[in-house]
Scaffold this motif. Structure first.
Motif, PDB file in Angstrom:
ATOM      1  N   LYS A  12       0.831  -1.205   0.000  1.00 40.15           N
ATOM      2  CA  LYS A  12       0.000   0.000   0.000  1.00 40.15           C
ATOM      3  C   LYS A  12       0.865   1.255   0.000  1.00 40.15           C
ATOM      4  CE  LYS A  12      -2.278   0.801   3.766  1.00 40.15           C
ATOM      5  NZ  LYS A  12      -3.272   0.871   4.844  1.00 40.15           N
ATOM      6  N   ILE A  13       1.923   1.244   0.771  1.00 42.40           N
ATOM      7  CA  ILE A  13       2.830   2.394   0.806  1.00 42.40           C
ATOM      8  C   ILE A  13       3.528   2.561  -0.544  1.00 42.40           C
ATOM      9  CG2 ILE A  13       4.943   3.292   1.846  1.00 42.40           C
ATOM     10  CD1 ILE A  13       3.967   1.867   4.460  1.00 42.40           C
ATOM     11  N   GLY A  14       3.939   1.450  -1.139  1.00 38.85           N
ATOM     12  CA  GLY A  14       4.577   1.513  -2.448  1.00 38.85           C
ATOM     13  C   GLY A  14       3.643   2.022  -3.540  1.00 38.85           C
ATOM     14  N   LEU A  15       2.361   1.704  -3.419  1.00 45.28           N
ATOM     15  CA  LEU A  15       1.388   2.156  -4.413  1.00 45.28           C
ATOM     16  C   LEU A  15       1.045   3.630  -4.267  1.00 45.28           C
ATOM     17  CD1 LEU A  15      -1.233  -0.726  -4.587  1.00 45.28           C
ATOM     18  CD2 LEU A  15       0.125   0.171  -6.461  1.00 45.28           C
ATOM     19  N   PHE A  16       0.836   4.076  -3.041  1.00 48.25           N
ATOM     20  CA  PHE A  16       0.311   5.421  -2.812  1.00 48.25           C
ATOM     21  C   PHE A  16       1.333   6.421  -2.315  1.00 48.25           C
ATOM     22  CE2 PHE A  16      -3.354   2.553  -2.153  1.00 48.25           C
ATOM     23  CZ  PHE A  16      -4.059   2.933  -3.280  1.00 48.25           C
ATOM     24  N   GLY A  17       2.558   5.998  -2.117  1.00 53.56           N
ATOM     25  CA  GLY A  17       3.583   6.908  -1.631  1.00 53.56           C
ATOM     26  C   GLY A  17       4.294   7.609  -2.770  1.00 53.56           C
ATOM     27  N   PHE A  18       4.052   8.895  -2.911  1.00 51.57           N
ATOM     28  CA  PHE A  18       4.694   9.684  -3.950  1.00 51.57           C
ATOM     29  C   PHE A  18       5.573  10.742  -3.301  1.00 51.57           C
ATOM     30  CE2 PHE A  18       0.816   8.188  -5.952  1.00 51.57           C
ATOM     31  CZ  PHE A  18       1.322   7.642  -7.111  1.00 51.57           C
ATOM     32  N   GLY A  19       6.669  11.082  -3.931  1.00 53.81           N
ATOM     33  CA  GLY A  19       7.500  12.168  -3.462  1.00 53.81           C
ATOM     34  C   GLY A  19       8.817  11.744  -2.857  1.00 53.81           C
ATOM     35  N   GLY A  20       9.152  10.485  -2.926  1.00 56.94           N
ATOM     36  CA  GLY A  20      10.434  10.045  -2.417  1.00 56.94           C
ATOM     37  C   GLY A  20      10.372   9.533  -0.988  1.00 56.94           C
ATOM     38  N   GLY A  21      11.537   9.159  -0.483  1.00 58.12           N
ATOM     39  CA  GLY A  21      11.635   8.510   0.815  1.00 58.12           C
ATOM     40  C   GLY A  21      11.130   9.316   1.995  1.00 58.12           C
ATOM     41  N   LEU A  22      11.581  10.551   2.096  1.00 59.78           N
ATOM     42  CA  LEU A  22      11.169  11.358   3.249  1.00 59.78           C
ATOM     43  C   LEU A  22       9.691  11.701   3.198  1.00 59.78           C
ATOM     44  CD1 LEU A  22      14.241  13.714   3.653  1.00 59.78           C
ATOM     45  CD2 LEU A  22      13.627  11.722   5.014  1.00 59.78           C
ATOM     46  N   ALA A  23       9.114  11.772   2.016  1.00 57.83           N
ATOM     47  CA  ALA A  23       7.692  12.103   1.900  1.00 57.83           C
ATOM     48  C   ALA A  23       6.799  10.946   2.339  1.00 57.83           C
ATOM     49  CB  ALA A  23       7.364  12.491   0.463  1.00 57.83           C
ATOM     50  N   ILE A  24       7.280   9.715   2.264  1.00 55.86           N
ATOM     51  CA  ILE A  24       6.439   8.579   2.631  1.00 55.86           C
ATOM     52  C   ILE A  24       6.657   8.107   4.059  1.00 55.86           C
ATOM     53  CG2 ILE A  24       6.249   7.782   0.260  1.00 55.86           C
ATOM     54  CD1 ILE A  24       8.226   5.572   0.955  1.00 55.86           C
ATOM     55  N   MET A  82       7.203  -3.293  -0.939  1.00 55.68           N
ATOM     56  CA  MET A  82       7.526  -1.903  -1.227  1.00 55.68           C
ATOM     57  C   MET A  82       7.952  -1.697  -2.669  1.00 55.68           C
ATOM     58  SD  MET A  82       7.722   0.915   0.496  1.00 55.68           S
ATOM     59  CE  MET A  82       8.500   2.500   0.562  1.00 55.68           C
ATOM     60  N   VAL A  83       8.657  -2.666  -3.244  1.00 57.36           N
ATOM     61  CA  VAL A  83       9.232  -2.522  -4.575  1.00 57.36           C
ATOM     62  C   VAL A  83       8.286  -2.990  -5.684  1.00 57.36           C
ATOM     63  CG1 VAL A  83      11.138  -3.362  -6.026  1.00 57.36           C
ATOM     64  CG2 VAL A  83      11.565  -2.741  -3.673  1.00 57.36           C
ATOM     65  N   LEU A  84       7.395  -3.906  -5.374  1.00 54.66           N
ATOM     66  CA  LEU A  84       6.537  -4.510  -6.389  1.00 54.66           C
ATOM     67  C   LEU A  84       5.740  -3.509  -7.229  1.00 54.66           C
ATOM     68  CD1 LEU A  84       5.720  -7.234  -7.582  1.00 54.66           C
ATOM     69  CD2 LEU A  84       3.848  -7.272  -5.936  1.00 54.66           C
ATOM     70  N   PRO A  85       5.090  -2.501  -6.649  1.00 54.65           N
ATOM     71  CA  PRO A  85       4.347  -1.562  -7.494  1.00 54.65           C
ATOM     72  C   PRO A  85       5.229  -0.841  -8.521  1.00 54.65           C
ATOM     73  CG  PRO A  85       3.669  -1.309  -5.221  1.00 54.65           C
ATOM     74  CD  PRO A  85       4.843  -2.224  -5.228  1.00 54.65           C
ATOM     75  N   SER A  86       6.421  -0.465  -8.119  1.00 61.16           N
ATOM     76  CA  SER A  86       7.336   0.212  -9.050  1.00 61.16           C
ATOM     77  C   SER A  86       7.778  -0.738 -10.164  1.00 61.16           C
ATOM     78  CB  SER A  86       8.553   0.721  -8.311  1.00 61.16           C
ATOM     79  OG  SER A  86       8.176   1.678  -7.365  1.00 61.16           O
ATOM     80  N   LEU A  87       8.015  -1.976  -9.824  1.00 67.82           N
ATOM     81  CA  LEU A  87       8.434  -2.943 -10.845  1.00 67.82           C
ATOM     82  C   LEU A  87       7.314  -3.205 -11.841  1.00 67.82           C
ATOM     83  CD1 LEU A  87      10.402  -5.569  -8.730  1.00 67.82           C
ATOM     84  CD2 LEU A  87      11.326  -3.896 -10.307  1.00 67.82           C
ATOM     85  N   ILE A  88       6.092  -3.259 -11.364  1.00 69.73           N
ATOM     86  CA  ILE A  88       4.965  -3.517 -12.254  1.00 69.73           C
ATOM     87  C   ILE A  88       4.726  -2.340 -13.174  1.00 69.73           C
ATOM     88  CG2 ILE A  88       2.462  -3.850 -12.332  1.00 69.73           C
ATOM     89  CD1 ILE A  88       2.779  -5.571  -9.816  1.00 69.73           C
ATOM     90  N   ILE A  89       4.784  -1.144 -12.625  1.00 79.20           N
ATOM     91  CA  ILE A  89       4.552   0.060 -13.413  1.00 79.20           C
ATOM     92  C   ILE A  89       5.680   0.247 -14.405  1.00 79.20           C
ATOM     93  CG2 ILE A  89       4.405   2.586 -13.328  1.00 79.20           C
ATOM     94  CD1 ILE A  89       2.909   2.239 -10.681  1.00 79.20           C
TER      95      ILE A  89
END
Length: 89
Positions: A12-24, A82-89
């Motif tokens: 869920k964090i990987g899907l909806f977290g935008f803006g980099g590490g400190l933003a999430i 955490m990484v799966l959403p980025s890999l899929i996209i």
């Protein structure tokens, strides 16, 4: 059950977290405190550790939370979530 919670929380964090590490970090903190995986003081320590270790801050945090909860496999599951959403996209 904890593995599923780790995976879904960080997915869920990987899907909806935008803006980099400190933003999430607020999203990660919410999930960590919701499930009672650690206290706020321990989470602040994770923030410091994640910033000084090489690599993306959010993934470092996910790995550390998973490792603290369930060892190697917990770290692998949390990192995969955490990484799966980025890999899929």
């Amino acid at each position: 059950m904890i593995y599923l919670q780790l995976f879904l929380s960080f997915l869920k964090i990987g899907l909806f977290g935008f803006g980099g590490g400190l933003a999430i970090f607020s999203l990660i903190q919410h999930e960590v405190e919701q499930y009672g995986w650690m206290t706020q003081e321990e989470f602040v320590d994770i923030l410091a550790i994640s910033q000084v270790t090489p690599g993306p801050i959010g993934i470092n945090c996910a790995t550390y939370v998973g490792y603290r909860e369930k060892g190697f496999w917990g770290a692998a599951v949390a990192t995969a979530g955490m990484v799966l959403p980025s890999l899929i996209i």
